[in-house]
Design an enzyme around this catalytic site. Structure first.
Site, mmCIF file in Angstrom:
data_model
loop_
_atom_site.group_PDB
_atom_site.id
_atom_site.type_symbol
_atom_site.label_atom_id
_atom_site.label_comp_id
_atom_site.label_asym_id
_atom_site.label_seq_id
_atom_site.Cartn_x
_atom_site.Cartn_y
_atom_site.Cartn_z
ATOM 1 N N ASN A 6 -48.423 84.157 54.983
ATOM 2 C CA ASN A 6 -49.858 84.519 55.916
ATOM 3 C C ASN A 6 -49.429 84.145 57.295
ATOM 4 O OD1 ASN A 6 -52.329 84.023 57.252
ATOM 5 N ND2 ASN A 6 -53.197 83.901 55.278
ATOM 6 N N ASP A 8 -51.580 84.876 59.700
ATOM 7 C CA ASP A 8 -52.806 84.566 60.704
ATOM 8 C C ASP A 8 -52.668 83.787 61.790
ATOM 9 O OD1 ASP A 8 -54.142 86.140 58.680
ATOM 10 O OD2 ASP A 8 -55.242 84.714 57.715
ATOM 11 N N HIS A 9 -52.041 82.747 61.596
ATOM 12 C CA HIS A 9 -51.911 81.801 62.554
ATOM 13 C C HIS A 9 -51.392 82.146 63.872
ATOM 14 C CE1 HIS A 9 -53.856 78.677 60.403
ATOM 15 N NE2 HIS A 9 -52.581 77.843 60.431
ATOM 16 N N ARG A 17 -55.652 83.579 74.124
ATOM 17 C CA ARG A 17 -55.779 84.070 75.296
ATOM 18 C C ARG A 17 -56.065 85.608 75.348
ATOM 19 N NH1 ARG A 17 -52.435 81.916 79.529
ATOM 20 N NH2 ARG A 17 -52.597 79.463 79.430
ATOM 21 N N HIS A 42 -55.453 87.990 56.815
ATOM 22 C CA HIS A 42 -56.718 88.097 56.465
ATOM 23 C C HIS A 42 -57.466 88.817 57.730
ATOM 24 C CE1 HIS A 42 -60.375 85.305 55.358
ATOM 25 N NE2 HIS A 42 -60.708 86.705 55.425
ATOM 26 N N ARG A 44 -60.891 89.056 59.293
ATOM 27 C CA ARG A 44 -62.138 88.472 59.149
ATOM 28 C C ARG A 44 -63.185 89.596 59.763
ATOM 29 N NH1 ARG A 44 -63.322 83.127 57.950
ATOM 30 N NH2 ARG A 44 -61.603 82.196 57.122
ATOM 31 N N ARG A 48 -61.363 87.055 64.140
ATOM 32 C CA ARG A 48 -61.095 85.948 65.077
ATOM 33 C C ARG A 48 -59.337 85.852 65.151
ATOM 34 N NH1 ARG A 48 -62.051 80.613 61.094
ATOM 35 N NH2 ARG A 48 -64.057 81.558 61.090
ATOM 36 N N HIS A 49 -58.597 86.172 64.396
ATOM 37 C CA HIS A 49 -57.013 86.341 64.533
ATOM 38 C C HIS A 49 -56.538 87.563 64.205
ATOM 39 C CE1 HIS A 49 -57.825 85.440 60.164
ATOM 40 N NE2 HIS A 49 -57.870 84.263 60.307
ATOM 41 N N GLU A 69 -56.153 90.278 53.063
ATOM 42 C CA GLU A 69 -56.914 89.298 52.640
ATOM 43 C C GLU A 69 -58.200 89.700 53.281
ATOM 44 O OE1 GLU A 69 -55.221 85.068 52.799
ATOM 45 O OE2 GLU A 69 -57.043 84.604 52.903
ATOM 46 N N THR A 99 -60.942 77.642 57.615
ATOM 47 C CA THR A 99 -59.925 78.493 56.856
ATOM 48 C C THR A 99 -60.868 78.683 55.575
ATOM 49 O OG1 THR A 99 -57.928 78.358 55.571
ATOM 50 C CG2 THR A 99 -59.089 76.231 55.956
ATOM 51 N N THR A 100 -60.457 79.565 54.517
ATOM 52 C CA THR A 100 -61.018 79.880 53.394
ATOM 53 C C THR A 100 -61.422 78.603 52.827
ATOM 54 O OG1 THR A 100 -60.052 81.748 53.361
ATOM 55 C CG2 THR A 100 -61.027 81.356 51.426
ATOM 56 N N GLU A 150 -55.763 84.609 42.208
ATOM 57 C CA GLU A 150 -54.871 83.768 43.024
ATOM 58 C C GLU A 150 -55.618 82.278 42.810
ATOM 59 O OE1 GLU A 150 -54.138 84.389 47.349
ATOM 60 O OE2 GLU A 150 -53.725 82.328 47.550
ATOM 61 N N HIS A 190 -53.317 78.214 49.198
ATOM 62 C CA HIS A 190 -53.981 77.281 50.208
ATOM 63 C C HIS A 190 -53.151 75.750 49.954
ATOM 64 C CE1 HIS A 190 -57.156 76.206 52.679
ATOM 65 N NE2 HIS A 190 -57.340 77.682 52.702
ATOM 66 N N GLY A 191 -52.926 75.255 51.072
ATOM 67 C CA GLY A 191 -52.395 73.849 51.266
ATOM 68 C C GLY A 191 -51.071 73.588 50.718
ATOM 69 N N GLY A 212 -49.287 79.971 54.566
ATOM 70 C CA GLY A 212 -49.320 80.137 56.058
ATOM 71 C C GLY A 212 -49.006 78.851 56.833
ATOM 72 N N HIS A 213 -50.069 77.833 56.794
ATOM 73 C CA HIS A 213 -50.474 77.105 57.741
ATOM 74 C C HIS A 213 -48.912 76.105 57.771
ATOM 75 C CE1 HIS A 213 -52.341 73.941 60.304
ATOM 76 N NE2 HIS A 213 -51.437 73.116 59.562
HETATM 77 N N1 PXP Z 1 -54.533 82.147 50.219
HETATM 78 C C1 PXP Z 1 -55.857 82.247 50.667
HETATM 79 C C2 PXP Z 1 -56.688 83.199 49.766
HETATM 80 C C3 PXP Z 1 -56.173 81.852 51.884
HETATM 81 O O1 PXP Z 1 -57.252 82.219 52.505
HETATM 82 C C4 PXP Z 1 -55.154 81.263 52.768
HETATM 83 C C5 PXP Z 1 -55.463 80.562 54.080
HETATM 84 O O2 PXP Z 1 -55.472 81.839 55.085
HETATM 85 C C6 PXP Z 1 -53.814 80.866 52.172
HETATM 86 C C7 PXP Z 1 -53.561 81.487 50.875
HETATM 87 C C8 PXP Z 1 -52.925 80.170 52.907
HETATM 88 O O3 PXP Z 1 -53.281 78.818 53.071
HETATM 89 P P1 PXP Z 1 -52.309 77.601 53.907
HETATM 90 O O4 PXP Z 1 -52.721 78.372 55.354
HETATM 91 O O5 PXP Z 1 -53.343 76.583 53.775
HETATM 92 O O6 PXP Z 1 -51.010 77.990 53.605
#
Ligand code: PXP
Length: 240
Positions: A6, A8-9, A17, A42, A44, A48-49, A69, A99-100, A150, A190-191, A212-213
């Site tokens: 992911n 997005d970040h 900016r 994603h 949105r 925002r990103h 997403e 975040t979601t 998922e 996620h996480g 992602g993160h």
């Molecule tokens: N899956 C979904 C559906 C998400 O919304 C996100 C966060 O955007 C992720 C996975 C990735 O999560 P993380 O950034 O915590 O790895």
């Protein structure tokens, strides 16, 4: 087990900016070179990103698989049907969230999800539903016509005590099994990070993870290519 990244970040940093750098499209290419099996972004409602320009360009440049997403709104379904990513992951969306925050409330959203899934599938797009690891949600995902689920791994990701980790992991394992037996594809996300991914990779029923993160955070210090390669090599220690 496939690794989808992911990005997005990267777009979040650019939007601070409202300029052109860093470009998530370039990030996606680097992720692919480093061994990613797919790119997730994603779009949105508030942009925002990730912005529309990114999704259009990613469609043209991603060579692995693009997972868009999005919320199940008319606007997003229209965009997805014109861009045609390989897959869409439907998620709940709240403007105020960082975040979601959780899986879809499938009962409350049935009237939105079912027509959205139908329309996306008519356009040749595979549909995944982001859900909490509970049996009702897995059954409903099948009933609504999803191709995949998922599993939201956020609670597992946040768990600190070993007992809680074991409980959350077991829930994920059971739901993955149940979904597989029903013929659904099984993703998780996620996480997830460099420390907690091994136990997830050990669950044979999970086909794909979306991260992602943790990867983008490591990339700040080691570079994106190296951050992706590190994750790929941890996963490959347990799964091909
Ligand atoms: N899956 C979904 C559906 C998400 O919304 C996100 C966060 O955007 C992720 C996975 C990735 O999560 P993380 O950034 O915590 O790895």
């Amino acid at each position: 087990m496939r690794l989808c990244i992911n990005i997005d970040h990267i777009a979040t940093l650019r939007q601070v900016r409202k300029e052109q750098e860093p470009d998530p499209v370039i990030a996606a290419g680097i992720c692919e070179i480093a061994g990613a099996d797919g790119i997730v972004c994603h779009l949105r409602e508030d942009r925002r990103h990730i912005i529309d320009r990114d999704v259009h360009l990613l469609r043209q440049t991603v060579k692995t698989k693009l997972d868009l997403e999005m919320a199940a709104t008319d606007e997003m379904v229209k965009i997805a049907c014109s861009i045609k990513p390989e897959m869409v992951t439907l998620v709940p969306e709240r403007r105020e969230e960082l975040t979601t925050e959780g899986g879809l409330d499938l009962s409350a959203l049935e009237f939105k999800l079912v027509p959205a899934i139908e329309k996306l599938k008519e356009n040749g797009i595979k549909v995944s539903l982001f859900i909490e690891p509970n049996p009702e949600s897995v059954d409903q995902a099948l009933e609504y016509g999803a191709d995949m689920i998922e599993i939201h791994t956020g609670k597992y990701g946040l768990a600190k005590e070993s007992e809680e980790i074991v409980v959350e992991l077991e829930k994920i394992k059971q739901m993955a099994r149940m979904a597989k037996e029903l013929g659904l594809g099984v993703n998780a996300g996620h996480g997830l990070n460099y420390n907690n991914i091994t136990a997830i990779a050990n669950i044979e029923d999970i086909d794909e993870v979306s991260i992602g993160h943790s990867i983008i955070a490591r990339a700040m210090f080691t570079g994106l290519e190296s951050a992706v390669r590190d994750m790929v090599s941890i996963i490959r220690r347990v799964r091909v």
